[in-house]
Design a protein around this motif. Structure first.
Motif, PDB file in Angstrom:
ATOM      1  N   SER A 192       0.593  -2.470  10.857  1.00  0.00           N
ATOM      2  CA  SER A 192       0.279  -2.948   9.513  1.00  0.00           C
ATOM      3  C   SER A 192       1.339  -2.548   8.496  1.00  0.00           C
ATOM      4  N   LEU A 213       4.387  -0.687   2.480  1.00  0.00           N
ATOM      5  CA  LEU A 213       3.109  -1.264   2.057  1.00  0.00           C
ATOM      6  C   LEU A 213       3.210  -2.744   1.696  1.00  0.00           C
ATOM      7  N   TRP A 269       0.249  -4.818   2.898  1.00  0.00           N
ATOM      8  CA  TRP A 269      -0.959  -4.506   2.140  1.00  0.00           C
ATOM      9  C   TRP A 269      -0.873  -5.065   0.723  1.00  0.00           C
ATOM     10  N   TYR A 309       1.029  -8.514   9.126  1.00  0.00           N
ATOM     11  CA  TYR A 309      -0.047  -8.889   8.205  1.00  0.00           C
ATOM     12  C   TYR A 309      -1.339  -9.157   8.966  1.00  0.00           C
ATOM     13  N   VAL A 344      -3.129  -5.974   9.332  1.00  0.00           N
ATOM     14  CA  VAL A 344      -3.846  -5.621   8.109  1.00  0.00           C
ATOM     15  C   VAL A 344      -5.202  -6.322   8.068  1.00  0.00           C
TER      16      VAL A 344
END
Length: 316
Positions: A46, A61, A64, A282, A285
């Motif tokens: 992720s 990140l 996210w 992604y 995630v």
């Protein structure tokens, strides 16, 4: 002599402990290999850009952050919320109603159980394709019968407003497993409770509300939890219907969610990102988000189940 006698319980206890460890080892290995490792790998991916071909590249990140700007995510959440908040109650109520009817049947109860359970044995892909044919707006038998009755049938799967209700019809047709579970629970209700209710002058509705439902509440809770988790993981039916009907209208990744993203459920979006766009970072995630939501729903339902069952007869 005393020391030797005192050491016997310890040896026996040690043997029992090692035996327990030996029996639990296969489960522990499977749990680590098939749950812990994939979960940790998901967490790592992720934070990376990974396309299944080149090596994973750490990007922090970014995946996210993109989660907050993905418009398709809102569509997937909205569609999954529909199947969760509308589809699950409809299936549970319908299955429980059929279980009550079958439990009161004096003749042919075995035949009814078989007829209602058989659709559950059909593979999901075959069932979805069968409903695509049945609900075909041009030559499908459902719209043909409606036409003879003077009713203009809808476009069903080809209409964004009817696509999810059509999928719900398919799922409701395949509720044989829920019916069998509910039927076993209803038949297991002690008859003396109904006899006591008859002495008090209770009618059918009062016996259903005050006797049957409290007695089968644990089973209803179990069925609700499993049905909600299945709804959060809703994929196969939507995938088969969308890809089989999109045809020449859309191709590739855009076929998923047909028509107009009305069948783009959250798991379909996850698959689309991971295996159509090859954006595995992604997709990881989204998988973690799905895991967290499923775990949260199950945790809340099971916590509340303890309160719901605390007032049952014989509960402590």
């Amino acid at each position: 002599m005393m020391a030797t006698n005192a050491s016997l319980p310890r040896r026996r206890f040690a043997r029992v402990n090692w035996a327990a460890v030996a029996f639990m080892t296969p489960w522990a290995i499977g749990f680590c290999v098939f749950f812990v490792y994939p979960l940790l790998a998901n967490v790592y991916l992720s934070f990376t850009h990974y396309d299944l071909i080149s090596s994973a590249k750490f990007i922090g990140l970014d995946n996210w952050a993109f989660l907050l700007h993905d418009k398709a995510l809102l569509t997937g959440l909205r569609n999954s919320a529909w199947i969760l908040l509308i589809g699950v109650p409809v299936k549970l109520v319908f299955a429980f109603f059929l279980a009550l009817l079958v439990s009161r049947a004096r003749r042919g109860a075995g035949l009814l159980r078989t007829v209602f359970y058989l659709p559950h044995l059909m593979p999901l892909v075959a069932a979805a394709l069968a409903f695509v044919v049945l609900l075909n707006p041009s030559f499908g038998p459902v719209n043909t019968v409606l036409g003879h009755l003077g009713i203009d049938g809808p476009l069903w799967f080809n209409d964004p407003g009817w696509a999810k209700p059509s999928l719900l019809m398919l799922d409701t047709w395949m509720i044989g497993n829920l019916l069998v579970i509910f039927l076993a629970a209803v038949l297991d209700v002690p008859q003396q409770l109904y006899e006591a209710a008859d002495l008090d002058g209770a009618g059918r509705m009062r016996k259903l509300w005050h006797v049957t439902l409290p007695a089968v509440r644990p089973v209803l809770t179990f069925a609700a939890v499993t049905a909600m988790i299945d709804a959060l993981q809703y994929f196969t039916q939507a995938y088969v219907v969308a890809t089989s009907l999109s045809g020449g209208a859309t191709t590739g990744a855009e076929s998923l969610g047909y028509p107009n993203d009305s069948t783009l459920f959250f798991p379909v979006l996850l698959y689309k990102q991971g295996f159509r766009y090859f954006n595995m970072g992604y997709a990881s995630v989204l998988a973690l988000l799905l895991f967290a939501v499923s775990f949260g729903v199950a945790f809340v339902m099971l916590r509340r189940a303890n309160r719901w069952t605390s007032d049952l007869p014989g509960a402590r």
